[in-house]
Every structure is written in structure tokens, then in C-alpha cells.
Motif scaffolding. Structure first.
Motif, PDB file in Angstrom:
ATOM      1  N   SER A  36      11.055   2.140   5.595  1.00  0.00           N
ATOM      2  CA  SER A  36       9.785   1.395   5.669  1.00  0.00           C
ATOM      3  C   SER A  36       9.970  -0.053   5.224  1.00  0.00           C
ATOM      4  O   SER A  36       9.229  -0.945   5.645  1.00  0.00           O
ATOM      5  CB  SER A  36       8.709   2.076   4.827  1.00  0.00           C
ATOM      6  N   GLY A  37      10.969  -0.309   4.370  1.00  0.00           N
ATOM      7  CA  GLY A  37      11.233  -1.674   3.909  1.00  0.00           C
ATOM      8  C   GLY A  37      11.529  -2.626   5.062  1.00  0.00           C
ATOM      9  O   GLY A  37      11.230  -3.825   4.985  1.00  0.00           O
ATOM     10  N   ARG A  41      10.317  -6.394   5.705  1.00  0.00           N
ATOM     11  CA  ARG A  41      11.334  -7.421   5.942  1.00  0.00           C
ATOM     12  C   ARG A  41      11.103  -8.114   7.301  1.00  0.00           C
ATOM     13  O   ARG A  41      11.245  -9.333   7.417  1.00  0.00           O
ATOM     14  CB  ARG A  41      12.742  -6.802   5.953  1.00  0.00           C
ATOM     15  N   THR A 101      10.503 -11.102   1.315  1.00  0.00           N
ATOM     16  CA  THR A 101       9.850  -9.810   1.537  1.00  0.00           C
ATOM     17  C   THR A 101       9.115  -9.345   0.288  1.00  0.00           C
ATOM     18  O   THR A 101       8.043  -8.740   0.369  1.00  0.00           O
ATOM     19  CB  THR A 101      10.894  -8.753   1.956  1.00  0.00           C
ATOM     20  N   ALA A 105       5.324  -8.095   0.373  1.00  0.00           N
ATOM     21  CA  ALA A 105       4.999  -6.715  -0.012  1.00  0.00           C
ATOM     22  C   ALA A 105       3.984  -6.628  -1.143  1.00  0.00           C
ATOM     23  O   ALA A 105       3.498  -5.552  -1.467  1.00  0.00           O
ATOM     24  CB  ALA A 105       6.281  -5.974  -0.394  1.00  0.00           C
ATOM     25  N   ARG A 111      -0.075  -4.655   3.107  1.00  0.00           N
ATOM     26  CA  ARG A 111       0.323  -3.280   2.796  1.00  0.00           C
ATOM     27  C   ARG A 111      -0.559  -2.303   3.571  1.00  0.00           C
ATOM     28  O   ARG A 111      -0.065  -1.338   4.145  1.00  0.00           O
ATOM     29  CB  ARG A 111       0.214  -2.996   1.292  1.00  0.00           C
ATOM     30  N   ARG A 132       9.064   2.651  -1.281  1.00  0.00           N
ATOM     31  CA  ARG A 132       8.692   2.608  -2.699  1.00  0.00           C
ATOM     32  C   ARG A 132       7.446   3.433  -2.975  1.00  0.00           C
ATOM     33  O   ARG A 132       7.241   3.896  -4.082  1.00  0.00           O
ATOM     34  CB  ARG A 132       8.384   1.155  -3.122  1.00  0.00           C
ATOM     35  N   ASP A 133       6.591   3.575  -1.932  1.00  0.00           N
ATOM     36  CA  ASP A 133       5.285   4.215  -2.135  1.00  0.00           C
ATOM     37  C   ASP A 133       5.037   5.298  -1.093  1.00  0.00           C
ATOM     38  O   ASP A 133       3.899   5.616  -0.794  1.00  0.00           O
ATOM     39  CB  ASP A 133       4.180   3.149  -2.019  1.00  0.00           C
ATOM     40  N   ARG A 189       3.998  -4.362  -9.657  1.00  0.00           N
ATOM     41  CA  ARG A 189       3.113  -4.852  -8.600  1.00  0.00           C
ATOM     42  C   ARG A 189       1.749  -4.174  -8.688  1.00  0.00           C
ATOM     43  O   ARG A 189       1.666  -2.990  -9.012  1.00  0.00           O
ATOM     44  CB  ARG A 189       3.789  -4.498  -7.278  1.00  0.00           C
TER      45      ARG A 189
END
Ligand code: DC
Length: 228
Positions: A36-37, A41, A101, A105, A111, A132-133, A189
Motif C-alpha cells: 500500500s505504501g 509514494r 511520501t 501520508a 488517506r 502501516r494501518d 501521526r
């Protein structure tokens, strides 16, 4: 137990090997693998290309909405991200894009937009998605979740070896500093920070190999979705 292909979430900090482990694991169970990153990116990359500030939430959202987002199955188990019709791969992995990025993010509207895309991609199951999520926010009901961890020192060491192998000069102390900074940014975050889901299986890979991590994942998978 289910015969249906499920969604599998892998979360964890930067440089922990979620992609390399996730790819190997997805391949071994015949699932598709999505990082998903790459979507965050890719948006940062396009913003830089078009001269849009990576802090300008409104214009970034307009840019994201104006582009077509497609994962195409070129060959194998890892679909390639086509953004606005262009395949994006190698250009996403440099440090400049990584930094940009991180800003992209952080933005709530971005998001929300990308999380909806990720949910669409996973809607038919048969997907291993890393990020991450993923287990906490994108697929809170995923049948199988992993949280992959390793000490910052172990991650920095691996990164140095990786960079040296690809012919790039690398300084351990500098990389360790970046990793610690990235961990802080990801976990502190405001929107969807990096966090282990309560029902995720925690794997500490500081002392174990990629094959061993994959083995643990496979054993867990067999319990929820046995391979026929
Ligand atoms: O995993 P990566 O290094 O490709 O991620 C790039 C950036 O995107 C990093 O700053 C973390 C962020 N990211 C995120 O916030 N949520 C995700 N699901 C995936 C990545």
C-alpha cells in the motif's frame, strides 16, 4: 475455517522486510501481493513531477482524483501500479520520494481517498496487503493479521547490506537515524498511525530469517484458510 480467499494484513515499521516477506508468503499461498505504501509514494512522485506541494492537501486530493489508479497483473503475483496510465515501480523507491511520501501520508483526506482504493482492491479477497494501518484501519475485519517487527539496529544493518549489494554507498549511523525518525513519524501521526492491531500476530524478526517468518505466517494461514 473457510474455503473463500481471505484478506491478509501485514503491518510494521519501515525497513522491517514487510515487502520481501509478504511477496514470498503471497507467492507460497497463491495470493496477490500489494504494497500500500506504493500508492502513497506514487502520489508523492506525481505531485513533485507536477510541481504541487506535498503539504497542499486540497490540490493533492484533486490530483489523486484526476488520475486513474489501476493495479495490473503483468506477470506473477505482484500487480504493477499504473497511475494515470503509467507503470510506476523503480522511480518510487528513492530517498527523496520516501521523504515526500511521509508528508503526503499525514494528510487525512489523502488517506481517506487511498484507503477507499485499498478496500476496493481487497474486496474479492486473495490478497496479502502490507502497510502501516492495514489491520487497524483498512481491513479491521481481515481474517488474518500480522505485525512484523525488528529492532531499529537490525533493520539498519539489513538496509546497509541491501544498499551495498546494489552498489550504493551506505552509512550505518545515518541509516539508523533515519529509521528511528521514520518510526516516530509513522507512530505519532494523528491519522491512522502505525499500531499493532489487537488481534494481529506479533512476529519479531530481529533474530530470525525471512524463511522462518514466512513459515510462521504459513502455519497461521493454514489454521484459518487451509490450502486444498
Ligand atoms: O512502506 P513504504 O516505505 O513504502 O511507505 C511509504 C510511506 O507511506 C511511509 O511514510 C509510510 C506511509 N504509509 C502509510 O502511512 N500507510 C500505509 N498503509 C503505507 C505506507
Amino acid at each position: 475455517m473457510t474455503d473463500r480467499k481471505i484478506v491478509i494484513a501485514i503491518d510494521g515499521p519501515a525497513g522491517v522486510g514487510k515487502s520481501s516477506v509478504g511477496r514470498q508468503f503471497a507467492q507460497s499461498i497463491g495470493y496477490k501481493f500489494i504494497s500500500s505504501g506504493k500508492m502513497y509514494r506514487a502520489l508523492a512522485y506525481m505531485a513533485i513531477k507536477k510541481g504541487i506541494s506535498v503539504q497542499d492537501e486540497k490540490n493533492l486530493l484533486s490530483l489523486a482524483k484526476s488520475l486513474s489508479w489501476e493495479f495490473k497483473e503483468v506477470d506473477g503475483y505482484e500487480p504493477v501500479l499504473y497511475l494515470g496510465g503509467h507503470p510506476l515501480e523503480r522511480e518510487l523507491s528513492n530517498e527523496e520520494i520516501g521523504k515526500a511520501t511521509s508528508s503526503v501520508a499525514r494528510l487525512a483526506l489523502i488517506r481517506e481517498f487511498l484507503v477507499n482504493k485499498q478496500r476496493e482492491i481487497g474486496s474479492n479477497g486473495g490478497i496479502v496487503m502490507e502497510g502501516r494501518d492495514i489491520g487497524t484501519n483498512v481491513f479491521p475485519n481481515a481474517e488474518l493479521k500480522f505485525y512484523l517487527d525488528a529492532s531499529p539496529q537490525a533493520r539498519a544493518k539489513r538496509r546497509v547490506i541491501q544498499l551495498k549489494e546494489s552498489g550504493t554507498d551506505a552509512n550505518y549511523e545515518e541509516i539508523l537515524r533515519m529509521i528511528i525518525l521514520r518510526d516516530e513519524q509513522d507512530s505519532l501521526r494523528k491519522h491512522n498511525p502505525l499500531k499493532k492491531a489487537d488481534d494481529a500476530i506479533y512476529i519479531d524478526s530481529t533474530e530470525i530469517s525471512r524463511d522462518e517468518v514466512c513459515h510462521i505466517m504459513l502455519e497461521a494461514f493454514k489454521k484459518v484458510a487451509p490450502i486444498k
